[in-house]
Scaffold this active site. Sequence first.
Site, PDB file in Angstrom:
ATOM      1  N   GLU A 168      -7.939 -20.492 -16.369  1.00 52.30           N
ATOM      2  CA  GLU A 168      -8.295 -21.163 -15.118  1.00 52.30           C
ATOM      3  C   GLU A 168      -9.426 -22.131 -15.434  1.00 52.30           C
ATOM      4  O   GLU A 168     -10.488 -21.727 -15.911  1.00 52.30           O
ATOM      5  CB  GLU A 168      -8.779 -20.142 -14.073  1.00 52.30           C
ATOM      6  CG  GLU A 168      -9.017 -20.802 -12.724  1.00 52.30           C
ATOM      7  CD  GLU A 168     -10.155 -20.204 -11.914  1.00 52.30           C
ATOM      8  OE1 GLU A 168     -10.192 -20.432 -10.701  1.00 52.30           O
ATOM      9  OE2 GLU A 168     -11.036 -19.518 -12.485  1.00 52.30           O
ATOM     10  N   ASP A 173     -10.085 -16.075 -16.176  1.00 53.03           N
ATOM     11  CA  ASP A 173     -10.900 -16.564 -15.072  1.00 53.03           C
ATOM     12  C   ASP A 173     -11.985 -17.534 -15.557  1.00 53.03           C
ATOM     13  O   ASP A 173     -12.685 -17.238 -16.535  1.00 53.03           O
ATOM     14  CB  ASP A 173     -11.573 -15.341 -14.419  1.00 53.03           C
ATOM     15  CG  ASP A 173     -12.243 -15.668 -13.110  1.00 53.03           C
ATOM     16  OD1 ASP A 173     -11.541 -16.117 -12.196  1.00 53.03           O
ATOM     17  OD2 ASP A 173     -13.476 -15.463 -13.011  1.00 53.03           O
ATOM     18  N   ASP A 232      -3.970   3.980   2.977  1.00 56.50           N
ATOM     19  CA  ASP A 232      -5.405   3.717   3.172  1.00 56.50           C
ATOM     20  C   ASP A 232      -5.674   2.253   3.532  1.00 56.50           C
ATOM     21  O   ASP A 232      -6.831   1.835   3.662  1.00 56.50           O
ATOM     22  CB  ASP A 232      -6.232   4.138   1.940  1.00 56.50           C
ATOM     23  CG  ASP A 232      -5.924   3.287   0.719  1.00 56.50           C
ATOM     24  OD1 ASP A 232      -5.020   2.422   0.773  1.00 56.50           O
ATOM     25  OD2 ASP A 232      -6.599   3.496  -0.321  1.00 56.50           O
ATOM     26  N   ASP A 253      -7.368 -18.393  -3.850  1.00 54.67           N
ATOM     27  CA  ASP A 253      -8.633 -19.081  -3.584  1.00 54.67           C
ATOM     28  C   ASP A 253      -8.481 -20.293  -2.675  1.00 54.67           C
ATOM     29  O   ASP A 253      -9.468 -20.970  -2.395  1.00 54.67           O
ATOM     30  CB  ASP A 253      -9.245 -19.592  -4.898  1.00 54.67           C
ATOM     31  CG  ASP A 253      -9.762 -18.473  -5.770  1.00 54.67           C
ATOM     32  OD1 ASP A 253     -10.147 -17.424  -5.227  1.00 54.67           O
ATOM     33  OD2 ASP A 253      -9.783 -18.656  -7.001  1.00 54.67           O
ATOM     34  N   ASP A 307       0.856  -1.199   0.000  1.00 57.92           N
ATOM     35  CA  ASP A 307       0.000   0.000   0.000  1.00 57.92           C
ATOM     36  C   ASP A 307       0.888   1.242   0.000  1.00 57.92           C
ATOM     37  O   ASP A 307       1.722   1.416   0.894  1.00 57.92           O
ATOM     38  CB  ASP A 307      -0.885  -0.045   1.261  1.00 57.92           C
ATOM     39  CG  ASP A 307      -1.680   1.237   1.443  1.00 57.92           C
ATOM     40  OD1 ASP A 307      -1.902   1.942   0.434  1.00 57.92           O
ATOM     41  OD2 ASP A 307      -2.077   1.531   2.593  1.00 57.92           O
TER      42      ASP A 307
HETATM   43  C1  NOJ Z   1     -11.965 -17.639  -9.780  1.00 54.14           C
HETATM   44  C2  NOJ Z   1     -11.238 -16.574  -9.019  1.00 54.14           C
HETATM   45  O1  NOJ Z   1      -9.920 -16.982  -8.802  1.00 54.14           O
HETATM   46  C3  NOJ Z   1     -12.025 -16.330  -7.753  1.00 54.14           C
HETATM   47  O2  NOJ Z   1     -11.311 -15.546  -6.833  1.00 54.14           O
HETATM   48  C4  NOJ Z   1     -13.346 -15.724  -8.143  1.00 54.14           C
HETATM   49  O3  NOJ Z   1     -14.154 -15.586  -6.994  1.00 54.14           O
HETATM   50  C5  NOJ Z   1     -14.092 -16.595  -9.168  1.00 54.14           C
HETATM   51  N1  NOJ Z   1     -13.242 -17.116 -10.197  1.00 54.14           N
HETATM   52  C6  NOJ Z   1     -15.194 -15.811  -9.831  1.00 54.14           C
HETATM   53  O4  NOJ Z   1     -14.676 -14.870 -10.729  1.00 54.14           O
HETATM   54 CA    CA Z   2      -3.585   2.224  -1.081  1.00 53.33          CA
END
Ligand code: NOJ
Ligand code: CA
Length: 576
Positions: free
Chosen positions: A255, A200, A25, A330, A21
């Site tokens: 992914e 994604d 903030d 995740d 950061d």
């Molecule tokens: C996979 C992402 O890595 C995750 O963080 C996200 O919540 C879902 N796809 C939905 O976009």
């Molecule tokens: Ca910041």
Amino acid sequence: MNMTHWKESTIYEIYPRSFADSNGDGIGDLPGILSKADYLKDLGIDTIWLTPIYASPDIDHGYDISDYYTIQSEYGTMEDFELLLQEMHQRGIRVLMDLVLNHTSDEHPWFEQSRSSKDNPYRDYYIWRPAKEDGSPPNNWTSYLGKPAWTLDEQTGEYYLHLYNAKQPDLNWDYPPLRKDMYKMMRFWLDKGIDGFRIDAVNSISKDQRFPDTHQEKLQASGEPFTKNGPHIHEYLQEMHKEVFSHYDIVTAGETSKVVEQNVLLYTHPARKELNMVLSPEASTLADRTEDEFQTQEWTLDDLRSILTMWQKDIGEDGGWFGIYFSNHDQRRMVNIFGDPVNYRIQSAKMLSTLLLTLRGTPFIHQGEELGMVHNPLLHHIEDFKEQQALAYYDVMVRERGENEEKIMERIRQKSRDHARTPMQWDDSHAAGFTTGKPWLPVHPDYKEINVAAEQQNPHSVLNYYKKMIALRKENKVLTYGDFKIVLENHSQIIGYIRWMDDEAWLVLLNFSGEEAGYELPDNEADRMRQASFIIGNYSDSQHVHPNIHIPSGTLRPYEAVVYKSEGLMDDGVSQ
Ligand code: NOJ
Ligand code: CA
């Protein structure tokens, strides 16, 4: 095997909100990332992947985009981004953006148009269906949050589909104008000079649009059989390749879950002109129960061994390619899943990095992994959690189903994605040097010990081990391209394999247990490794304890990793 830069790179995942950061903030930002450019260069990685930094209401930390062309103001401006790109390029580091194609935010202007009336030109940008005759949703699917995957929109009286939050409506890829708009957006970023995308949930973009009911008894995403690898997925990816990817020399990493075996080749074989590689979660989700991700299941070394073998086989013999990872934003931190965060944190972190960086495929490192970051339950009350899966799980289990709160909180404390998103630990000053203010998620209390500054000083730190492993991989192409073969099949503590190319063979032995583990190599492998030399190990005295003479048989200490190399013995390759 064709050699290319994206096979040879090591990719580093940055979760911008938690990296650094610059303005106090409490939220990481682009100038913060820029201030760490030399750190990244020094680490030796080639490429960074930024999780989404586009304008977003932020219910899923950027995976809910309201404008693909703007930088989220908390993270900075387009000028900040351009400067970051330029500075990374100057250091020889490529920059990948996260490309969210499956859904937008409900605050995206397309959705605002789409929901306004049935004959709006944007109506078909999203997926709308009438209720069933009894007024219930079009089908019984659940979302990844364990809630109904459809929400009724009063304005037009129809339901829209959302595989994630109701604030993340799914886009309708079967509608050509939407695809055209998406390709235009991708070209905008590539023309700016970025080096590719992590894409994604890419194998969800084509659904079975008959939307049948599912019979899967599963809390999260019960409609998956009809939403993954759908009927037009390859047609759309080939079109995307032709319209966009083929015009640039880039990295495209999709992914994908539920992409196994021959599927991988369909997505990544170069002749099919779709993606460079897929990222599969099989390993990092090994301890998650299929019916409910918040519950844990037992796993065995055989399970992990067969996943690795499957990945390696798909890559090698048939020409597909994987991105390899054991941690990301995740999942729990990998030492918590596969190692021992309490008694052998350092050894198990180094052992796992030895695995990650000696497999065929493109390795992905999640920020903080290189420090051996771990998580012990840090957040306690549901109000402390930020990520939507944990909040939704609490809602469904405690509020709707009346389950015992303490039992559910215990699962959330173990499994929540927030634990992999706590701020990066830079030094032992206030908030681990992440911010001068109050961090948006608490810093892990172990930061006094586990931080970049301390680990830079210590030759035996996890950080310095990662640097060595990254450099070793870069210098030895056999680790990227070489063949792969498991040795010590069925061993209950050790994963062992040989990588070989031309006249070089590398032997990797990894103890996945907190006990000593004995091994004996099969005769033919022992013979080939007879004159091998020690390359690296994760105990400071590994070389001394395991000189080459011990290779045919030996004992590894808890979580010990050793790597040997043999030259000149491989005229006919390693026997199968
Ligand atoms: C996979 C992402 O890595 C995750 O963080 C996200 O919540 C879902 N796809 C939905 O976009
Ligand atoms: Ca910041």
